[in-house]
Design a protein around this motif. Structure first.
Motif: not given
Length: 317
Positions: A45-50, A175-178, A206-209, A296-301
């Motif tokens: 459950h926590w992996r994405p947030l970590l 972007l990282r959350v998604l 995700v929406l509430k976050g 990943p491309d958008l994160l790089v940008d």
């Protein structure tokens, strides 16, 4: 430069750290209570947030385990975690302290009060079931700080550098959350009722976050759909926490800085315009399915714009 690079850097990072504290507080409060109410391992459950805050290796080295209590402590008030709420507020205060003659006294008082009220908490917060109140206080402190800035800070370079840091951090976080939630199999494919319900619960989180649940339901009338939620958080031009909105406001702040130094840093403007254009003309399937551009491309940008800002404005005096 009209504004010393040291001061510009302090303003930029003050904006980033205050935004980071708010983002972490939102995500932590939502995930913490969802974990208490749902089945499954805490690690899963926590992996994405970590992953969003640097992975679980440092957490495991610090606490020797990954569970609801250790994750709550690590992300809320552990100063050994540079991405925790307490660390972010402490870094923001450190930057603000060097700006006391540049920012309104109310801004300094707001960030200093948040530091004194929140950065000395310990595991007692969890013992008294006070994590939700801690996260709300951190979220409110950030919003109060930016509200004061909006009302009192002159719209000069100081405002623009702080705003650029805030918007860059916000785009990066969304972007990282998604990216953490859009794992293989999320889009498409038949699911049994239990798995479908669990998937829906996680996308509500995700929406509430992102404080986007009400805005999404008003704009989109097709239920909780990962593809539609991703499209909303990526490309909506009016929602203030979407990547497109953040990128446009980042570009606007950089344009204002550029007007003070016309033509001196064309590379920064070119990268920010490119990011805005990619988001303006992309469709959600271009990003999620065809990966033109992918997440990943958008994160790089986004990180490329941040690196260009640092090289252009902060690494020279």
């Amino acid at each position: 430069m009209l504004l010393l690079s040291r001061l510009a850097e302090n303003l930029f990072w003050m904006g980033r750290y205050m935004e980071r504290a708010e983002n972490t507080a939102r995500l932590l409060s939502v995930n913490y209570y969802a974990t208490l109410e749902s089945a499954g391992s805490a690690r899963e459950h926590w992996r994405p947030l970590l992953d969003l805050t640097g992975g679980e290796e440092a957490l495991r080295a610090r606490y020797g385990r990954v569970d609801t209590r250790s994750v709550g402590s690590w992300l809320a008030f552990d100063r050994e975690n540079p991405s925790s709420i307490a660390s972010s507020l402490a870094y923001a205060r450190s930057n603000a302290r060097g700006l006391r003659d540049r920012i309104p006294s109310e801004m300094w008082e707001a960030v200093n009060r948040a530091y004194l009220n929140l950065c000395f908490e310990t595991g007692d917060v969890l013992d008294r079931d006070g994590l939700f109140e801690f996260c709300v206080a951190a979220r409110d402190a950030s919003q109060f700080f930016f509200g004061i800035a909006f009302a009192t800070l002159p719209r000069d370079e100081s405002w623009s550098f702080m705003r650029a840091g805030q918007m860059l951090e916000r785009a990066d976080n969304t972007l990282r959350v998604l990216q953490g939630r859009l794992t293989p199999g999320v889009l498409g494919g038949a699911l049994d009722p239990a798995a479908a319900m669990q998937l829906e619960q996680r996308w509500v989180q995700v929406l509430k976050g992102a404080s986007a649940y009400e805005a999404y339901r008003k704009r989109v009338h097709a239920g909780i759909d990962p593809r539609l939620i991703a499209g909303f958080l990526l490309l909506d031009e009016y929602f203030p926490r979407s990547v497109r909105y953040s990128a446009q406001n980042l570009h606007d702040a950089l344009e204002q800085i550029d007007r003070c130094h016309p033509g001196e840093h064309p590379g920064v403007m070119r990268l920010s315009r490119w990011l805005v254009a990619r988001l303006e003309f992309a469709q959600v399937d271009d990003i999620l399915l065809r990966r033109q551009p992918g997440l990943p491309d958008l994160l790089v940008d986004v990180n490329g714009v941040g690196a260009a800002i640092t090289a252009a404005y902060f690494e020279q005096e």
